[in-house]
Design an enzyme around this catalytic site. Structure first.
Site, PDB file in Angstrom:
ATOM      1  N   GLU A   1       7.037  35.834  49.351  1.00 23.14           N
ATOM      2  CA  GLU A   1       8.179  36.313  48.978  1.00 23.14           C
ATOM      3  C   GLU A   1       9.506  35.351  49.589  1.00 23.14           C
ATOM      4  OE1 GLU A   1       8.898  40.415  49.369  1.00 23.14           O
ATOM      5  OE2 GLU A   1       7.487  40.966  48.125  1.00 23.14           O
TER       6      GLU A   1
ATOM      7  N   GLU B   1       1.212  42.280  45.406  1.00 24.38           N
ATOM      8  CA  GLU B   1       1.876  43.574  46.083  1.00 24.38           C
ATOM      9  C   GLU B   1       2.633  44.460  44.824  1.00 24.38           C
ATOM     10  OE1 GLU B   1       4.942  43.280  48.946  1.00 24.38           O
ATOM     11  OE2 GLU B   1       4.023  41.580  49.930  1.00 24.38           O
TER      12      GLU B   1
HETATM   13  O1  IFM Z   1       7.227  45.687  53.058  1.00 33.77           O
HETATM   14  C1  IFM Z   1       7.600  44.760  52.034  1.00 33.77           C
HETATM   15  C2  IFM Z   1       6.843  43.794  52.096  1.00 33.77           C
HETATM   16  O2  IFM Z   1       6.624  42.947  53.501  1.00 33.77           O
HETATM   17  C3  IFM Z   1       7.205  42.579  51.423  1.00 33.77           C
HETATM   18  N1  IFM Z   1       7.368  42.941  50.192  1.00 33.77           N
HETATM   19  C4  IFM Z   1       8.067  44.259  49.618  1.00 33.77           C
HETATM   20  C5  IFM Z   1       7.624  45.225  50.682  1.00 33.77           C
HETATM   21  C6  IFM Z   1       8.419  46.636  50.346  1.00 33.77           C
HETATM   22  O3  IFM Z   1       9.645  46.397  50.860  1.00 33.77           O
END
Ligand code: IFM
Length: 473
Positions: free
Chosen positions: A165, A374
């Site tokens: 990210e 994710e």
């Molecule tokens: O916890 C975070 C993660 O570190 C990166 N993506 C989003 C998740 C939830 O906010």
């Protein structure tokens, strides 16, 4: 007819070093920007820090055994840069590398595929003090670090991700300042975005030269599924502006070797982008073996040129409260909360966004396999009197999103895996320990782990590959 996923599908859970490891002063580790930030009063809710987190550094073996019991076949984790290369320069610290070698060995022993992310936001503080991501040199330091980790673990890890990210690192870290290092300078945010892209390209080159040919390279983006509130030209233009800053600033150089021209125009009053050197774009467009996508919720936007959002109260983009915008050159865009169900983060529950995202990248990057690196939700989970933890909302969330994945696959998206965020409750950045994303409940006093009902549900899915009928509401 049962809705089956392909037998080779990766069913994983995901975590990140600073969110789970703790042990921040052990084995020669030096502070990262998140140590500095979390120890700065007022930056993290409740004054929480990752000092202990969920003590994974000491509970590694138990945590891997727990994953094996659940039945997942992959695990996405990140390496802490300041643990293996304190200060971000110079030689590696063997004790730091040993921790990850042991982790990978434990995973392989349990037939769990390690998926390694090099950078999940914990820049060594010394590199930030030398300029951080707005400074070009940080990209070269990242390539050196990538080489160190590849040399140490390349014989046993096949799946490599450069960055997690980069949007958050650049725009929350240097734009709105709600993430470390907490700077609020729009030009620094744009420079950071480019140097993160460059770091990815240089890092990918370093990995490719050090790793065996079978190694697969990737990056995990968190593209925004941006929807215009109306079809008016001004709202559609607001959508375009946010799409440029959220998505095309990364996938343009990565996939096409070019920044979007409209982004340069939108930000021309801030910078001439002369920090992009001629040779950078070819470096950034390094061939990938898959594209990692992180998805939580879509964004709904409208033009606010005549009604500029004024910071804290108005800016509902779901990325924390700040008087500073994470959208350089697009401050006059309002974000709206669509009606309907939301998670504990206030993010809307909308699996159609994941479907749209997968279909979009199937079109944008034909032939490139996709991986959902994710997806998940925070809920206010609490143990029952008998110690069990039931989280039916999370099961419904997962079911809805996995159905969307199946639909996207049926419609042609080449999706190879899904990683639930997160394996266990952990340090949720500026929200501290107040938001629980885990499939496994963690009692932060005792560090006892209890798989929630979603963990059992997900484990069964991982073992069978068959998505059961929707749970009852
Ligand atoms: O916890 C975070 C993660 O570190 C990166 N993506 C989003 C998740 C939830 O906010």
């Amino acid at each position: 007819m049962p809705a089956s996923f392909p037998p080779a599908f990766l069913w994983g859970t995901a975590t990140a070093a600073y969110q789970i490891e703790g042990a921040v002063r052990e084995g020669g580790r030096t502070p990262s920007i998140w140590d500095t930030f979390s120890h700065t009063p007022g930056k993290v809710e409740g004054g929480d820090t990752g000092d202990t987190a969920v003590d994974h550094f000491h509970r590694r073996a138990q945590d891997v055994a727990m994953m094996a019991d659940l039945g997942v076949n992959a695990y996405r984790f990140s390496v802490s840069w300041p643990r293996v290369q304190p200060t971000g320069r110079g030689p590696a610290v063997q004790r730091g590398l040993d921790f990850y070698r042991q982790l990978v060995d434990d995973l392989l022993e349990h037939d769990i595929r390690p998926v390694l992310t090099l950078y999940h936001w914990d820049l060594p503080q010394e590199l930030e003090s030398a300029g951080g991501w707005p400074a070009r040199d940080t990209a070269y330091r990242f390539a050196d670090y990538a080489r160190i980790v590849a040399d140490a673990l390349g014989d046993r890890v096949d799946m490599w991700t450069t960055l997690n990210e980069p949007w958050c690192s650049a725009f929350l870290g240097y734009g709105s300042g709600v993430h470390a290092p907490g700077r609020t300078d729009p030009v620094a945010a744009l420079r950071a975005a480019h140097h993160l892209n460059l770091a990815h390209g240089l890092g990918a080159q370093a990995l490719r030269s050090a790793l065996p040919a079978r190694a697969q390279l990737s990056i995990s983006l968190n593209p925004s599924v941006v929807r215009a509130r109306s079809q008016s030209p001004s709202d559609l233009d607001a959508r375009r502006r946010i799409d440029a800053l959220a998505n095309r600033v990364f996938d343009g150089p990565l996939l096409k070797g070019a920044y979007p021209r409209d982004l340069f125009e939108d930000t021309a009053h801030l910078t001439d982008w002369s920090f992009v050197h001629g040779e950078d774009l070819a470096v950034i467009k390094h061939p990938l073996d898959s594209l990692g996508l992180n998805y939580y919720a879509p964004a709904v936007v409208s033009d606010a040129t005549d009604n500029r959002p004024d910071g804290r109260s108005e800016r509902k983009d779901g990325h924390g409260a700040s008087d500073h915008s994470p959208w350089p050159g697009a401050d006059a865009v309002a974000f709206h909360q669509p009606p309907g169900e939301r998670t504990e983060m206030g993010w809307s529950v909308d699996p159609s966004g994941l479907y749209d995202l997968l279909r979009h990248y199937a079109r944008e990057a034909p032939g490139l396999p996709l991986m959902i690196t994710e997806n998940g939700a925070a809920y206010d989970d609490k143990p029952n009197a008998d110690g069990s933890v039931h989280d039916p909302d999370r099961v419904r969330y997962l079911h809805g999103h996995l159905s969307a994945v199946q639909r996207a696959m049926a419609d042609g998206a080449d999706v190879r895996g899904y990683f639930l965020w997160s394996l266990m409750d952990n340090f949720e950045w500026a929200y501290g320990y107040g938001k629980r994303f885990g499939a496994v409940y963690v009692d932060y006093e005792t560090q006892v782990r209890t798989p929630k009902s979603s963990a059992h549900w997900y484990g069964e899915l991982a073992r069978t590959g068959v998505l059961p009928p929707p749970p009852e509401a």
